[in-house]
Scaffold this motif. Structure first.
Motif, mmCIF file in Angstrom:
data_model
loop_
_atom_site.group_PDB
_atom_site.id
_atom_site.type_symbol
_atom_site.label_atom_id
_atom_site.label_comp_id
_atom_site.label_asym_id
_atom_site.label_seq_id
_atom_site.Cartn_x
_atom_site.Cartn_y
_atom_site.Cartn_z
ATOM 1 N N LEU B 169 0.827 -1.204 0.000
ATOM 2 C CA LEU B 169 0.000 0.000 0.000
ATOM 3 C C LEU B 169 0.865 1.259 0.000
ATOM 4 N N TRP B 170 2.003 1.196 0.665
ATOM 5 C CA TRP B 170 2.908 2.352 0.631
ATOM 6 C C TRP B 170 3.486 2.558 -0.755
ATOM 7 N N PHE B 171 3.870 1.462 -1.425
ATOM 8 C CA PHE B 171 4.347 1.577 -2.814
ATOM 9 C C PHE B 171 3.264 2.233 -3.673
ATOM 10 N N LEU B 172 2.038 1.693 -3.588
ATOM 11 C CA LEU B 172 0.975 2.184 -4.458
ATOM 12 C C LEU B 172 0.553 3.597 -4.071
ATOM 13 N N GLY B 173 0.583 3.879 -2.760
ATOM 14 C CA GLY B 173 0.211 5.218 -2.300
ATOM 15 C C GLY B 173 1.190 6.270 -2.799
ATOM 16 N N THR B 174 2.500 5.996 -2.664
ATOM 17 C CA THR B 174 3.477 6.981 -3.133
ATOM 18 C C THR B 174 3.428 7.069 -4.659
ATOM 19 N N ALA B 175 3.159 5.936 -5.318
ATOM 20 C CA ALA B 175 3.010 5.972 -6.783
ATOM 21 C C ALA B 175 1.886 6.928 -7.161
ATOM 22 N N THR B 176 0.762 6.833 -6.428
ATOM 23 C CA THR B 176 -0.365 7.721 -6.710
ATOM 24 C C THR B 176 0.030 9.179 -6.520
ATOM 25 N N PHE B 177 0.805 9.427 -5.464
ATOM 26 C CA PHE B 177 1.266 10.802 -5.256
ATOM 27 C C PHE B 177 2.057 11.290 -6.459
ATOM 28 N N TRP B 178 2.986 10.457 -6.946
ATOM 29 C CA TRP B 178 3.826 10.894 -8.075
ATOM 30 C C TRP B 178 3.015 11.012 -9.350
ATOM 31 N N LEU B 179 1.961 10.221 -9.475
ATOM 32 C CA LEU B 179 1.090 10.359 -10.647
ATOM 33 C C LEU B 179 0.438 11.732 -10.625
ATOM 34 N N VAL B 180 -0.134 12.087 -9.470
ATOM 35 C CA VAL B 180 -0.812 13.380 -9.375
ATOM 36 C C VAL B 180 0.198 14.516 -9.541
ATOM 37 N N HIS B 527 -13.205 7.727 -13.326
ATOM 38 C CA HIS B 527 -11.755 7.666 -13.552
ATOM 39 C C HIS B 527 -11.461 7.029 -14.902
ATOM 40 N N PHE B 528 -12.083 5.885 -15.157
ATOM 41 C CA PHE B 528 -11.813 5.156 -16.403
ATOM 42 C C PHE B 528 -12.155 5.984 -17.626
ATOM 43 N N TRP B 529 -13.371 6.508 -17.637
ATOM 44 C CA TRP B 529 -13.820 7.186 -18.858
ATOM 45 C C TRP B 529 -13.079 8.491 -19.085
ATOM 46 N N MET B 530 -12.827 9.243 -18.006
ATOM 47 C CA MET B 530 -12.116 10.515 -18.194
ATOM 48 C C MET B 530 -10.694 10.266 -18.675
ATOM 49 N N ALA B 531 -10.043 9.251 -18.116
ATOM 50 C CA ALA B 531 -8.678 8.960 -18.536
ATOM 51 C C ALA B 531 -8.667 8.526 -19.995
ATOM 52 N N TRP B 572 -6.115 21.589 -28.077
ATOM 53 C CA TRP B 572 -6.845 20.332 -27.851
ATOM 54 C C TRP B 572 -6.063 19.407 -26.924
ATOM 55 N N ARG B 573 -4.747 19.404 -27.088
ATOM 56 C CA ARG B 573 -3.911 18.587 -26.218
ATOM 57 C C ARG B 573 -4.080 19.032 -24.759
ATOM 58 N N ALA B 574 -4.109 20.359 -24.559
ATOM 59 C CA ALA B 574 -4.265 20.847 -23.189
ATOM 60 C C ALA B 574 -5.625 20.438 -22.627
ATOM 61 N N ILE B 575 -6.649 20.445 -23.482
ATOM 62 C CA ILE B 575 -7.989 20.050 -23.024
ATOM 63 C C ILE B 575 -7.998 18.564 -22.654
ATOM 64 N N GLY B 576 -7.454 17.737 -23.560
ATOM 65 C CA GLY B 576 -7.367 16.297 -23.271
ATOM 66 C C GLY B 576 -6.559 16.048 -22.019
ATOM 67 N N GLY B 577 -5.435 16.783 -21.898
ATOM 68 C CA GLY B 577 -4.582 16.643 -20.724
ATOM 69 C C GLY B 577 -5.337 16.987 -19.450
ATOM 70 N N SER B 583 -8.969 12.970 -14.006
ATOM 71 C CA SER B 583 -9.190 11.547 -13.730
ATOM 72 C C SER B 583 -8.186 11.025 -12.693
ATOM 73 N N HIS B 584 -6.980 11.619 -12.675
ATOM 74 C CA HIS B 584 -5.997 11.185 -11.677
ATOM 75 C C HIS B 584 -6.391 11.634 -10.273
ATOM 76 N N LEU B 585 -7.024 12.812 -10.210
ATOM 77 C CA LEU B 585 -7.514 13.256 -8.895
ATOM 78 C C LEU B 585 -8.588 12.286 -8.413
ATOM 79 N N VAL B 586 -9.454 11.863 -9.360
ATOM 80 C CA VAL B 586 -10.507 10.906 -8.997
ATOM 81 C C VAL B 586 -9.871 9.585 -8.549
ATOM 82 N N PHE B 587 -8.827 9.178 -9.258
ATOM 83 C CA PHE B 587 -8.121 7.943 -8.883
ATOM 84 C C PHE B 587 -7.534 8.074 -7.478
ATOM 85 N N ALA B 588 -6.936 9.231 -7.201
ATOM 86 C CA ALA B 588 -6.363 9.451 -5.865
ATOM 87 C C ALA B 588 -7.463 9.363 -4.807
ATOM 88 N N TYR B 589 -8.641 9.914 -5.140
ATOM 89 C CA TYR B 589 -9.775 9.844 -4.226
ATOM 90 C C TYR B 589 -10.171 8.375 -3.991
#
Lengths: 336, 622
Positions: B169-180, B527-531, B572-577, B583-589
């Protein structure tokens, strides 16, 4: 067979062995042979101390993210250099220091222009400094970051200070004088040092591949001797004198209504294009762009005819032969 | 008269070439949206508003007339049909008149049989049920409207060592932090393409932040995420405890320290020299390397002591990935062959092996575990796994220099890289086949699972994204796409479409098992659909714009024109981004929801507590 897959030592060691073998063949051996069997061209100049410091800044600020330094052997890359880059061009690149690796800076993205030969293409220090302070002051459509932290504000100029004539629209309320720091000057020194070295005559230059089929557009504009004055102007002159020919106040003089441009005798104009100009203290000095870029008489004719007939300018067009004659004359007087 | 004639074939040839390109591009985009703009892009005539309006005006009445024709024909057909039916009825009544009494009785009997219905009480009788064993009491009689398909919850598995759980869980938790964190930086960089003067701070300038983004999502998010899942998979498929938990913690600390220090150093302007993905200077990357060596020893000991006879495919991939990455890092940072073009050749090798031998190989190992687990059936073919594994090593290792085609590096080395890129078809096709065939007969499980959609997207992009890489490597296409944003789109299709989606699938598969807490299924869906949609908005405009930009360069147009042309595509790239980032914020949630112990009030416990006299303890003392 399954014994092999069930013995972790044999499995992992054979995978490692295959990987190491291939790594040696496609990466390490070619790297060693390219490192040892290439020497810098005798014509290549070593970087000055200022340029070395500038290169460190270029690396530190990640300029390589958007600017390549490689002219590929493709016809489309001709605009970035006289010849394709060869191994010898990079042979002088050495490890930076104990902490940092060699910075070959070839790059993989060309969001901005290639800089292999920018020292020939855009050598003007005035332009480069203003462009670093605020790229959009000289190229309105540019998306390059501005680097104001390479400059300082001073009320009084001291000896040796280089003031940047930033247009009011980009001063953002700065009332005092904007002066280049040593960092900015070093970075510009590095950019000015980026010039493709001449190939010794013994070495044939590699060919540019995938030649472009003759453009139909130029055929239509036949009166300009088949060359597109607008794009030649855009490539060589526009960054300073601007697309509207009005220049930038306090930095680059306007061509619109300029007496030199409109002179019926084009000799001075061609002289300025070929050999540069630094007669007016209120403006930056102009580099010898024509000589640096080895512009042909036809190209010069296309450029000056564009200048002489645009933005309300209305001087007669000059033929390629006339330009050639003046260019020959200028070369002779320069030799004396 | 002769001259213009000879000029004609050239543009025709070009447009043919362009069509071919579009075809190739469309094959990889597999998106019909672009098909509409295809005809417009190459011939300027069809992109003029006047022409479009004229064509629309011409087409409208034709379509209306066609519609009317169909209606009329339909009515005519119905009339004919009715007439036929009437004739049939007449003939039938004639026939009925000829029947005798017996035949009529038989028909009546048939009719009774047809209308007979069960009264639904044949088995139960008229009495209300008595449920003395409580078998019927938990039946939900009022089904909700199924707005969202209800998904299967994670099956409770045999207990996992809580200490290992905590490490994972610590691995995945810190991974989530770095994703965000990493994608916040990426999002900001995307904005800078549209608004270059959004800030003018040296630490936040584009050139410094770009490697911060790439390294944070590489070494922070993807690597930590993979390792976290790896620490679950490696001991599990070996049917044994992890060799050493303590060294797992060291890996976690070292890698996180490496990314923290690397990020600060890059923002301060300290980097290794500009080679992509090795921007961290060696003392910082060394921390990462030590972390990997520790993990390798840990994994090897675990595999060596395994309780199963065979080494499961996952462990080939995962352990090999760790071994290879240590080799790659050493090759990349040893200074002995890095001068001149040596640096470029090593850079090409390094950047692609980093992607292919670390992220791809490790993640494939994870998929070989999670996909069968989530489908509850074995992997389709062990042999295909073997083929994919060895051909991946063989071909992937040689393709590095395809990042420097037409550069000063030796022509033969470039050709080797191109051939290797074409050879990548073998591992990609065999891997994809293996995964898709594993799905065979279990597609119905997709609708009821919130992890399988992530794996499906991952498999799709494993196929298309990888083959897109092959397509980009050929000289004829590299010509157009190299140096443009097409490459950026490709790296996002692969590192995001493949790696991130597989990791999310794996994370959603195991975290609820470790914590016994499910994420809210609606936010998993969001999360899935937005990503997914965000990634499409991000990559398709960049591929399209990148192609146009390459063609403009070939045409020899002024460079700055290609910059202004890209402006809408960058927007458009900025919008997609932004969609991806949200979606990553939702994933973190969701991660927070799965990991954080829920402080819910247990009504029963509280009620019984309330029944106890409040001053019971005081009474005891006196």
């Amino acid at each position: 067979m399954m014994d092999f897959f069930n013995d972790y030592r044999r499995l992992y060691l054979s995978a490692l062995g295959l990987f190491l073998l291939l790594t040696t063949l496609v990466a390490i051996m070619p790297a060693i042979s390219n490192q040892n069997n290439n020497n810098p061209l005798p014509t290549e100049k070593a970087l000055s101390d200022a340029a070395m410091a500038g290169k460190a800044l270029y690396v530190a600020n990640g300029c390589v993210a958007c600017h390549t330094q490689q002219v590929r052997n493709l016809d489309m890359d001709k605009v970035w250099g006289k010849r394709p880059s060869i191994a010898a061009d990079y042979a002088d690149e050495q490890r930076t220091d104990l902490w940092r690796n060699t910075a070959t800076l070839m790059g993989t993205e060309r969001t901005g222009p290639d800089l292999t030969d920018v020292g020939n293409r855009q050598p003007s220090a005035e332009w480069n400094l203003l462009h670093l302070y605020q790229p959009r002051a000289v190229v309105a459509e540019s998306i390059m970051p501005a680097y104001p932290w390479l400059f300082e504000e001073k009320v009084e100029l001291e000896e040796g200070d280089v003031e940047i004539p930033v247009p009011d629209a980009f001063r953002k309320g700065v009332k005092s004088k904007i002066v280049a720091t040593e960092d900015a000057l070093n970075l510009v020194a590095y950019l000015q040092s980026l010039k493709q070295a001449e190939l010794p005559s013994a070495i044939p230059a590699p060919e540019f591949l995938y030649k472009r089929e003759e453009n139909t557009k130029t055929a239509a504009a036949g009166e300009d001797m088949g060359l597109d004055g607008v794009s030649l102007y855009a490539a060589n002159c526009q960054s300073c004198h601007q697309a509207n020919g009005e220049g930038l106040k306090g930095a680059f003089p306007p061509l619109k209504g300029s007496t030199i441009v409109l002179d019926d005798d084009p000799e001075i104009l061609i002289d300025v294009v070929m050999n540069g100009y630094d007669a007016r203290p209120e403006y930056g000095s102009m580099p010898a762009i024509g000589t640096n870029m080895k512009l042909s008489a036809a190209e010069v004719a296309a450029i000056i005819n564009h200048e002489r007939t645009s933005w309300g300018n209305n001087a007669r067009k000059v033929s390629e032969e006339e330009v050639q004659k003046i260019m020959d004359l200028l070369k002779q007087t320069a030799k004396k | 008269m002769i001259k213009p004639k000879s000029d004609n074939p050239a543009p025709y040839k070009r447009s043919k070439f362009f069509h071919l390109l579009l075809l190739i591009a469309l094959c990889f985009l597999s998106d019909s949206v672009l098909a509409q703009s295809e005809s417009g892009a190459d011939s300027s005539l069809f992109s003029k508003p006047g022409i479009i309006i004229t064509i629309t005006l011409l087409i409208t009445p034709i379509v209306a007339a066609l519609f009317l024709l169909v209606v009329k024909a339909n009515r005519l057909f119905k009339n004919i049909q009715n007439r036929k039916d009437t004739e049939e009825a007449t003939r039938f009544s004639e026939y009925l008149k000829t029947l005798n009494v017996d035949q009529l009785d038989a028909l009546q009997n048939d009719r009774r049989h047809q209308v007979y219905h069960l009264n639904n009480k044949e088995l139960s009788g008229p009495f209300s049920p008595v449920d003395s064993k409580g078998l019927l009491s938990s039946i939900n009689e009022h089904a909700n409207i199924r707005f969202i398909e209800s998904k299967r919850k994670a099956i409770v598995r045999p207990d996992i060592d809580p200490a290992l759980s905590k490490l994972i869980l610590w691995f995945l938790g810190t991974a989530t932090f770095w994703l965000v964190f990493g994608t916040s930086v990426g999002e900001y960089l995307g904005i800078k393409f549209v608004a270059p003067d959004v800030d003018q701070v040296s630490w936040l300038s584009f050139g410094r932040l770009r490697p911060v983004h790439t390294n944070a999502v590489f070494w922070g998010w993807s690597s930590l995420g993979m390792l976290g899942l790896g620490y679950y998979v490696v001991p599990r498929v070996s049917n044994i405890q992890l060799h050493s938990l303590k060294s797992g913690w060291w890996t976690l600390i070292l890698i996180n320290a490496s990314v923290v220090l690397g990020t600060i150093a890059l923002m301060a302007g300290i980097n290794n020299g500009g080679g992509e993905y090795r921007e961290y200077i060696w003392p910082i990357q060394l921390l990462f390397g030590i972390g990997l060596v520790i993990t390798l020893i840990n994994f090897l000991r675990t595999v060596a002591n395994r309780k199963t006879t065979e080494i499961y495919v996952s462990n080939w991939y995962i352990v090999a990935a760790v071994i290879f990455t240590i080799v790659i890092s050493i090759v990349a940072y040893v200074p002995n062959f890095q001068n001149g073009l040596g640096e470029t050749i090593i850079q090409g090798y390094y950047m692609h092996q980093g992607v292919g031998m670390w992220f791809m190989l490790f993640t494939l190992g994870l998929v070989y575990y999670f996909l069968p687990q989530q489908l509850n059936k074995p992997i389709y073919s062990y042999s295909l796994g073997i083929l994919a594994f060895w051909s991946q090593i063989f071909f992937y290792t040689v393709i590095g220099t395809h990042h420097f085609i037409f550069s000063a590096i030796p022509w033969t080395l470039q050709t080797v890289a191109i051939v290797g890129s074409a050879g990548m078809i073998i591992p990609v096709v065999s891997g994809t086949t293996n995964f898709v065939m594993t799905f065979r007969g279990a597609w119905h499980k997709v609708a009821g699972s919130y992890t399988l959609p992530f794996f499906i997207v991952g498999i799709i992009f494993y196929f298309t994204g990888s083959l897109q890489g092959t397509a980009e490597a050929f000289r004829s296409t590299n010509l157009i796409w190299h140096f443009t944003d097409f490459t950026v789109a490709h790296s996002h299709l692969t590192m995001y479409g493949i790696i991130a989606f597989f990791l999310w699938g794996g994370i959603y598969a195991i975290v609820p098992r470790l914590t016994r807490q499910e994420p809210p299924q609606i936010t998993v869906g969001i999360h899935f659909w937005m990503a997914f949609i965000g990634m499409m908005f991000y990559t398709i405009p960049l591929m399209w714009g990148g192609t146009l930009r390459g063609l403009m360069w070939i045409e020899g147009l002024p460079f700055i024109e290609s910059v202004t042309m890209m402006a809408p595509y960058w927007l458009w790239r900025a919008i997609g981004g932004s969609l991806m980032w949200v979606s990553h914020l939702v994933f973190a949630y969701n991660m927070y929801n799965m990991i954080n112990p829920r402080n819910t009030v247990n009504i029963n416990d509280t009620a019984i507590k309330n029944l106890r006299p409040k001053n019971a303890e005081l009474v005891d003392i006196t």
